[in-house]
Design a protein around this motif. Structure first.
Motif: not given
Length: 129
Positions: A3-4, A20-22, A95-96, A121-122
């Motif tokens: 899950q991201l 940005l982080s994922c 999105y990642c 989910q972006g």
């Protein structure tokens, strides 16, 4: 499966920077190749940057090369996108994505959204003039 969850988006002036982080859960992020995509209103989702599963090779879209930097911290199970010199045309939902490595592609960065198996989910990035 993994899950991201992306974070770090926001509003920034042109010329500014964002990271940005994922965060991945459920599986170890290092088990996957990974990438960042973006989608602006009325446009198709497009590749931004990617990192191969093996060897750490990276690849960038021409429009962001030299301004964006993708990295992965396996200890934190997190993927990053450092964005600098942002321009209004960078405005989009980012999105990642993660991709199961397959034979023959472990050192290759895939650039098509259909080649990725898992998506976050972006997070919205808005760059103002």
């Amino acid at each position: 499966q993994v899950q991201l969850v992306e974070s770090g988006g926001g509003l920034v002036q042109a010329g500014g920077s964002l990271r940005l982080s994922c965060a991945a859960s459920g599986r170890t992020f290092s088990d996957y190749a990974a990438g960042w995509f973006r989608q602006a209103p009325g446009k198709e989702r497009e590749f931004v940057a990617g990192i191969a599963w093996s060897g750490g090779g990276t690849y960038y879209a021409y429009s962001v090369k030299g301004r964006f930097d993708i990295s992965r911290d396996n200890a934190k199970n997190t993927l990053y996108l450092q964005m600098s010199s942002l321009q209004p045309e960078d405005t989009a939902v980012y999105y990642c994505a993660a991709r199961n490595p397959t034979l023959g592609t472990t050192r290759v960065v895939m650039t098509s959204p259909g080649q990725y198996d898992y998506w976050g989910q972006g997070t919205q990035v808005t760059v103002s003039n």
